[in-house]
Design a protein around this motif. Structure first.
Motif, mmCIF file in Angstrom:
data_model
loop_
_atom_site.group_PDB
_atom_site.id
_atom_site.type_symbol
_atom_site.label_atom_id
_atom_site.label_comp_id
_atom_site.label_asym_id
_atom_site.label_seq_id
_atom_site.Cartn_x
_atom_site.Cartn_y
_atom_site.Cartn_z
ATOM 1 N N GLN A 9 0.580 -1.206 -0.015
ATOM 2 C CA GLN A 9 -0.170 0.045 -0.060
ATOM 3 C C GLN A 9 0.889 1.122 -0.108
ATOM 4 O O GLN A 9 1.824 1.176 1.007
ATOM 5 N N TYR A 128 -12.071 -4.447 2.057
ATOM 6 C CA TYR A 128 -10.742 -4.079 1.492
ATOM 7 C C TYR A 128 -10.099 -5.924 1.408
ATOM 8 O O TYR A 128 -9.573 -5.867 0.095
ATOM 9 N N GLN A 132 -8.559 -7.475 -2.152
ATOM 10 C CA GLN A 132 -7.263 -8.157 -2.174
ATOM 11 C C GLN A 132 -7.348 -9.718 -2.775
ATOM 12 O O GLN A 132 -6.508 -9.896 -3.668
ATOM 13 N N ASP A 135 -7.168 -9.107 -6.171
ATOM 14 C CA ASP A 135 -5.926 -8.745 -7.103
ATOM 15 C C ASP A 135 -5.212 -10.382 -7.513
ATOM 16 O O ASP A 135 -4.515 -10.256 -8.288
ATOM 17 N N GLY A 147 3.940 -10.963 4.587
ATOM 18 C CA GLY A 147 4.219 -11.091 6.285
ATOM 19 C C GLY A 147 3.171 -11.827 6.813
ATOM 20 O O GLY A 147 2.166 -12.003 6.142
ATOM 21 N N ASP A 149 0.810 -10.966 8.986
ATOM 22 C CA ASP A 149 -0.373 -10.223 9.208
ATOM 23 C C ASP A 149 -1.287 -10.520 8.225
ATOM 24 O O ASP A 149 -2.327 -10.171 8.057
ATOM 25 N N GLN A 150 -0.783 -11.075 6.861
ATOM 26 C CA GLN A 150 -1.744 -11.143 5.723
ATOM 27 C C GLN A 150 -2.275 -12.465 5.607
ATOM 28 O O GLN A 150 -3.054 -12.925 4.723
ATOM 29 N N ILE A 186 8.484 -8.632 11.840
ATOM 30 C CA ILE A 186 9.308 -7.934 12.419
ATOM 31 C C ILE A 186 8.522 -6.826 13.474
ATOM 32 O O ILE A 186 7.638 -6.547 13.217
ATOM 33 N N MET A 196 5.847 -4.258 13.827
ATOM 34 C CA MET A 196 6.465 -2.657 13.293
ATOM 35 C C MET A 196 5.121 -2.424 12.238
ATOM 36 O O MET A 196 5.266 -3.129 11.166
HETATM 37 P P1 TYM Z 1 0.945 -3.578 3.542
HETATM 38 O O1 TYM Z 1 1.134 -2.529 2.680
HETATM 39 O O2 TYM Z 1 0.523 -3.333 4.867
HETATM 40 O O3 TYM Z 1 2.262 -4.246 3.917
HETATM 41 C C1 TYM Z 1 3.057 -4.782 2.701
HETATM 42 C C2 TYM Z 1 3.888 -6.176 3.089
HETATM 43 O O4 TYM Z 1 4.875 -5.780 4.163
HETATM 44 C C3 TYM Z 1 4.495 -7.000 5.149
HETATM 45 N N1 TYM Z 1 4.760 -6.439 6.510
HETATM 46 C C4 TYM Z 1 5.539 -7.008 7.371
HETATM 47 N N2 TYM Z 1 6.294 -8.173 7.316
HETATM 48 C C5 TYM Z 1 6.992 -8.612 8.382
HETATM 49 N N3 TYM Z 1 6.890 -7.668 9.547
HETATM 50 C C6 TYM Z 1 6.102 -6.564 9.668
HETATM 51 N N4 TYM Z 1 6.265 -5.939 10.886
HETATM 52 C C7 TYM Z 1 5.497 -6.370 8.649
HETATM 53 N N5 TYM Z 1 4.449 -5.114 8.100
HETATM 54 C C8 TYM Z 1 4.125 -5.367 6.967
HETATM 55 C C9 TYM Z 1 2.882 -7.314 4.797
HETATM 56 O O5 TYM Z 1 2.565 -8.510 5.633
HETATM 57 C C10 TYM Z 1 2.971 -7.311 3.415
HETATM 58 O O6 TYM Z 1 3.090 -8.559 2.659
HETATM 59 N N6 TYM Z 1 -3.186 -5.988 2.202
HETATM 60 C C11 TYM Z 1 -1.808 -5.951 1.840
HETATM 61 C C12 TYM Z 1 -1.708 -5.311 0.689
HETATM 62 C C13 TYM Z 1 -2.251 -5.977 -0.578
HETATM 63 C C14 TYM Z 1 -1.705 -7.579 -1.135
HETATM 64 C C15 TYM Z 1 -2.642 -7.979 -2.132
HETATM 65 C C16 TYM Z 1 -0.872 -8.184 -0.692
HETATM 66 C C17 TYM Z 1 -3.266 -5.590 -1.546
HETATM 67 N N7 TYM Z 1 -3.710 -6.644 -2.310
HETATM 68 C C18 TYM Z 1 -2.383 -8.980 -2.869
HETATM 69 C C19 TYM Z 1 -0.653 -9.522 -1.292
HETATM 70 C C20 TYM Z 1 -1.487 -9.799 -2.482
HETATM 71 C C21 TYM Z 1 -1.227 -4.834 2.612
HETATM 72 O O7 TYM Z 1 -1.722 -4.294 3.593
HETATM 73 O O8 TYM Z 1 0.092 -4.829 2.897
#
Ligand code: TYM
Length: 332
Positions: A9, A128, A132, A135, A147, A149-150, A186, A196
């Protein structure tokens, strides 16, 4: 070649270390072995209501950081989500296949809407995860590098693919998550049991890819560590030290046990200094390349156009099947 797809994002000016280690670094590695699609999900960013200027700036910033991190427009399709109209179209169709209860169980929605207050939450934030899913399914992705969280969002994508295939005949590949255990979460430097996060960490808790070496070093030196003085991996009792070990190991490629041995009997000071240097060393070249890419907007937009063309070809083919299978009349 198996296909991978993922997205990030444009909701902050810079990626942070969690985005980089948890996702983007894997994207770069996978482009050698996989048919790769990576996008800046600007439509998802609309759920937090940015100003038009902010959204434009951040979308280009995100794209520049992806190229600067090593994504190659020749080997991967790197594009902006809204440039491929099919995302919004498939999202609507999948919204109609999703139960209210099913969508309401998404913990990210519950957390985010609780933070802004239910009254000011948009319907877009609720749907949302379905955008996704669109996508992912549009590109028939086999694997989705993200990561931890997904995980729940990917589970929904799998459920929707299976449900659609069952009701309307084989249409979508059922995607699998691609998550590396060592870097799946992380954590915040000031609150090392929380992830984070762009939206909820304090500035002191986040290491931004585009940050200058000075502030990066300061933040690592001030990271919350734990009582005692041993540099050991112990998630339970030493979440702060464990996070720094995880970071250093990921960034340098040195296994954790070797790092533990290296710092035995030395206290936290030297260790933290080395972590800071390791992070600065990875981030500095990415920041410099990002700045260069942003200096030539026309060239950046041209690179994104190449990605969009590749993406559109695949998305259009999937949508033709979806439309036919679900009973929409052929477009005259
Ligand atoms: P977003 O933009 O929040 O984060 C992008 C990617 O970073 C990973 N991430 C982490 N990994 C490890 N430790 C952390 N602290 C951490 N913070 C963020 C997230 O897991 C992610 O992989 N919903 C998604 C965006 C999205 C997407 C998709 C992803 C939209 N369409 C289709 C995969 C496939 C998101 O909010 O990512």
């Amino acid at each position: 070649r198996p296909r991978v797809l993922s997205g990030i994002q444009p909701t902050a000016d810079s990626f942070h270390l969690g985005n980089y280690l948890g996702a983007v670094r894997q994207w770069v590695a996978l482009q050698d072995t996989h048919d790769a699609f990576y996008m800046v999900v600007d439509l998802h960013a609309l759920t937090v209501n940015p100003s038009a200027a902010e959204l434009r700036t951040r979308t280009r910033l995100a794209a520049a950081q992806l190229f600067a991190s090593g994504l190659d427009p020749e080997r991967s399709a790197v594009f902006v989500q809204s440039h491929v109209r099919e995302h919004a179209e498939l999202a609507w169709i999948l919204i109609c296949q999703t139960g209210m209860g099913e969508a309401g169980r998404m913990t990210q929605f519950k957390d985010k809407s609780a933070k802004v207050g239910e009254g000011s939450t948009s319907v877009g934030l609720f749907t949302y995860p379905i955008l996704q899913a669109a996508d992912i399914l549009l590109y028939q992705a086999d694997q989705v590098p993200v990561g931890a969280d997904q995980k729940q969002h990917l589970e929904l994508s799998r459920d929707l693919a299976q449900r659609f295939n069952h009701r309307f005949g084989p249409t979508f590949t059922v995607p699998s998550p691609y998550i590396l255990k060592e870097v799946e979460k992380i954590t915040d430097l000031q609150d090392p049991t929380a992830k984070m996060s762009k939206s909820s960490s304090s500035p002191q808790g986040i290491l931004d890819v585009l940050e200058q070496p000075g502030p990066l070093r300061k933040k690592v030196m001030r990271a919350v560590t734990d009582t005692g003085s041993d540099v050991v991996m112990d998630e339970e009792n030493k979440p702060g030290v464990s996070n720094l070990l995880r970071i250093q190991s990921a960034v340098t490629g040195v296994p954790v046990p070797e790092l533990e041995a290296r710092y035995a009997g030395q206290g936290y000071g030297t260790f933290k200094k080395d972590v800071a240097e390791a992070v600065v060393e990875v981030f500095a070249p990415i920041r410099e390349r990002t700045e260069k890419l942003l200096g030539d907007e026309a060239e950046l937009d041209r690179m994104l156009a190449v990605g969009a063309a590749k993406a559109r070809a695949v998305a259009a083919e999937t949508m033709a099947h979806v439309r036919e299978n679900i009973g929409l009349l052929p477009t005259p």
